[in-house]
Design an enzyme around this catalytic site. Structure first.
Site, short mmCIF file in Angstrom:
data_model
loop_
_atom_site.label_atom_id
_atom_site.label_comp_id
_atom_site.label_asym_id
_atom_site.label_seq_id
_atom_site.Cartn_x
_atom_site.Cartn_y
_atom_site.Cartn_z
CB CYS A 519 -0.90 0.03 1.23
SG CYS A 519 -2.00 -1.40 1.36
CG ASP A 602 16.05 9.31 -9.30
OD1 ASP A 602 17.00 9.23 -10.08
OD2 ASP A 602 16.10 8.91 -8.12
CG HIS A 697 13.18 -5.38 -8.06
ND1 HIS A 697 13.65 -4.86 -9.25
CD2 HIS A 697 12.45 -4.39 -7.49
CE1 HIS A 697 13.22 -3.62 -9.39
NE2 HIS A 697 12.49 -3.32 -8.34
#
EC number: 2.1.1.14
Length: 758
Positions: A519, A602, A697
């Site tokens: 979330c 970014d 990741h």
């Protein structure tokens, strides 16, 4: 005939993120599946009850998902990739979690399904996988079970089902190439079976979502709708539901379909209501999405009443949310720290249900009393237009004074590159990282203690300084060439800047689902944006004082801050982006004055901001690129501007990537085995590139040989003198042990290439 109101969906996660906590507890082995299922049942019952109590006439059922509603649809259709199938062919909750996460408490781990953005929102769905000759069958009864639950609780319901054409559109072919649209006739029998089961339960209306109809679809896909809905007609009434944009360009297709109603998004789209009313068959129900499901602003109900009243009596009408309320926080009433003026401008999901009830009541029984209610509800919107919290004359004046020259660097890249080489004297294959280093429990605890007043400012700064010092020492020990300060002071790359810019506010519980159990709590842009004081300079200057090597200043770009916030609705996105750009332009200037010679801006969301229809892309890209350049162009020639982008499709926007005119762009390429660089080669991209050499990741540590091989492949597409060496993305979520080892291997690979080149 009464005008009913309905929502297209409701947030799943719970006010206190109960679903997230229950999911993660189950995944960690700390609770049972039955305990997780019980949390789901309790949340569904609560949310149906809350909507009904708020005055919603028809509550949605089937909008709840254990991970993602597209993934739920895949299971409904029995579409489970072989690597995730149970030996006995059954589908269970752990099957769903293995598809979403790659692993679950039972079953063998395997690669998770690909995840991508749900249209132009910040929600992500799991991409369906299709194989030639694939078979489908009703494999997952979640929708039917939840319909039974809701009916047993006495609710008036409207089941929600993702439509067959959009489902196929959202997927990808795996294995032997073929046209996935050819599977339409194979999935339709499952849809027919589901609709028959719903009819048996006495369901009158089914909301069948076909948001692909707002896109500029190929003709073959448009042609597929008629035979698909010919096959689905006759069992229940179908409300063909679209959202996120207009449908007017596909009206010819729409009005030939054998459905009983159409829902259109009048917030995200700009369809002319009168034209729609005239064009659609008179017997059709027209459902109008007038309450914004994607933002937090109170609706101007008086305005909507004026717009909708002329249609009353002309045909069957419903009013609803523009899209699912999935994209909205749940309940404004629990926000105790917002001041009352600002709070009066907002409406979260439950308040939006109340707005629907108020508006439908007024349309059904117009009169002076109802009009007064609407006017009273809309009064804060009118007051907001005059609020000093919203308008800053200086920002407006500065925006109006922008010239074309403000967005251009002083000299072209080739001349800047020479000045930068002379200033920094970096080796070939220069090594760097993207910005963040591991956010340890200690770092997160420091920020929380400071935020909650348990730690004073001086002690907080001293502690953060120690973590920055550690990051610099680690990088020097590893032998990196361009360093970063590690971002220990930042909780989130957007929230950190929002907290330090005027024009933003933050909620305590404004959580929305991003994917699975993740979330986010986006900031809200409430007014003109300005920078009261320097934001990053203190930490960057301190980090630079610890080393002779260059340390990058780290900024989040204007388009990303815009896309990852709830934006204002009273000005254009272009205006907001350029206000942010001007504020951050001052930050670039201050970083330069503090001796910072390399500044990274970014923009991971640049591509995410693209409109849904390609014909609208050019206008967006023009102002998005201009906002970045306005942010960066104040830099001197010997200041090196970097940008970072972490998405995997560049081919169709290469002109715009080049137009940013960043001196160095770092991109995510390791998972594509450097194939993305072919787009840069074909375009003859002129500036420097840092292709990510390992996937942050994953906790896996890449070998020196692996990184070296990737860099050699990169050098086949981009001249070696313009290549940088860096990970795919920031290292915030990684631990220090694998970070040290991965970066050490990365540096060694670069050193080997230098030696071979010498």
């Amino acid at each position: 005939m009464a005008i009913l109101n309905h929502t297209l969906g409701f947030p799943r996660v719970g006010l206190r993120r109960e679903l997230k906590k229950a999911q993660e507890s189950y995944w960690a082995g700390n609770s049972t599946q039955e305990e997780l299922l019980a949390v789901g049942r309790e949340l569904r019952a609560r949310h149906w009850q809350q909507q009904q109590q708020a005055g919603v006439d028809l509550v949605p059922v089937g909008d709840f998902a254990w991970y993602d509603h597209v993934l739920t649809t895949s299971l409904l259709l029995g579409n489970v990739p072989a690597r995730h199938q149970n030996a006995d062919g059954t589908i269970d909750l752990d099957t769903l979690f293995r598809l979403g996460r790659g692993r679950a408490p039972t079953g063998e781990p395997a690669a998770a399904a690909e995840m991508t953005k749900w249209f132009n929102t910040n929600y992500h769905y799991m991409v369906p996988e299709f194989h030639k000759g694939q078979q489908f069958k009703l494999g997952w009864s979640q929708l039917l079970d939840e319909v039974d639950e809701a009916l047993a609780l006495g609710h008036k319901i409207k089941p929600v089902l993702l439509g067959p054409v959009t489902y196929l559109w959202l997927g990808k072919v795996k294995g032997e190439p073929f046209d996935r649209l050819s599977l339409l006739n194979d999935i339709l029998p499952v849809y027919q079976q589901v609709l028959a089961e719903l009819a048996k339960r006495g369901v009158e209306w089914v909301q069948i979502d076909e948001p692909a109809l707002v896109l500029e679809l190929p003709q073959a896909w448009l042609n597929a709708f008629k035979p698909a809905y010919d096959a689905l007609q006759g069992q229940v009434k179908l409300l063909l539901t679209t959202y996120f944009d207009s449908v007017g360009h596909n009206l010819d297709t729409l009005r030939e379909l054998p459905v009983q109603g159409l829902h259109v998004d009048l917030v995200g789209g700009h369809d002319d209501i009168a034209v729609l009313n005239k064009a659609l068959p008179k017997e059709w129900l027209l459902s109008l999405g007038v309450i914004n499901g994607r933002n937090v602003w109170r609706a101007d109900l008086s305005n909507w009443f004026e717009r909708l009243q002329p249609l009353v009596g002309s045909r069957p009408l419903w009013i609803g949310t523009s899209c699912s309320l999935l994209h909205s926080p749940i309940d404004l009433s629990v926000e105790t720290r917002l001041d009352e003026e600002v709070k009066s401008w907002f409406a979260f999901a439950l308040q939006k249900c109340g707005e629907l009830a108020l508006l439908s009541a007024a349309l059904n029984a117009p009169g002076a009393a109802k009009q007064a209610e609407l006017d009273a509800y809309s009064a804060p919107i009118r007051a907001r237009r005059q609020s000093s919290r919203v308008h800053n004359a200086q920002v407006g004046q500065r925006l109006a004074a922008i010239t074309a020259q403000d967005s251009e660097r002083q000299r072209p890249y080739a001349e800047r590159a020479q000045a930068q080489r002379e200033r920094f004297n970096l080796p070939a294959w220069p090594t760097t990282t993207i910005g963040s280093f591991p956010q340890t429990t200690e770092i997160r605890g420091l920020r929380l203690d400071f935020k909650q007043g348990r730690l004073d400012g001086n002690n907080y700064r001293t502690s953060i300084s120690e973590h920055i010092k550690q990051a610099i020492v680690e990088q020097e020990r590893l032998g990196l060439d361009v360093l970063v300060h590690g971002e220990a002071e930042r909780n989130d790359m957007v929230e950190y800047f929002g907290e330090n810019l005027d024009g933003f506010v933050f909620t305590q519980n404004g959580w929305v689902q991003s994917y699975g159990s993740r979330c986010v709590k986006p900031p809200v842009i409430i007014g003109d944006i300005s920078r009261p004081e320097a934001i990053t300079v203190e930490w960057a200057k301190y980090a630079q004082s610890l080393t002779d090597k260059p340390v990058k200043g780290m900024l989040t770009g204007p388009v990303t801050i815009l896309c990852w916030s709830f934006p204002r609705e009273d000005v254009t996105r272009e205006v907001i982006a350029k206000q942010i750009a001007l504020a951050l332009r001052d930050e670039v200037e201050d970083l330069e004055k503090a001796g910072i010679g390399i500044i990274q801006i970014d923009e991971p969301a640049l591509r995410e901001g693209l409109p849904l229809r390609q014909s609208d892309w050019a206008a967006y890209l023009n102002w998005a690129v201009d906002a970045f350049k306005l942010n960066a162009a104040v830099a001197k020639d010997d200041t090196q501007i970097h940008t970072h982008m972490c998405y995997c499709e560049f081919n169709d926007i290469m002109d715009s990537i080049a137009a940013l005119d960043a001196d160095v762009i770092t991109i995510e390429t390791s998972r594509s085995d450097m194939d993305l660089l072919e787009a840069f080669k074909e375009f003859e991209y002129p500036n420097e590139i840092g292709p990510g050499v390992y996937d942050i990741h994953s906790p896996n540590v890449p070998s020196v040989e692996w990184i070296e091989a990737l860099l050699r492949k990169a050098a086949q597409n981009i001249p070696a003198e313009r290549l940088w060496v860096n990970p795919d993305c920031g290292l915030k979520t990684r631990g220090w042990p694998e970070t040290r080892q991965s970066l050490a291997n990365m540096v060694l690979a670069a050193q080997r290439l230098r030696e071979q080149q010498a």
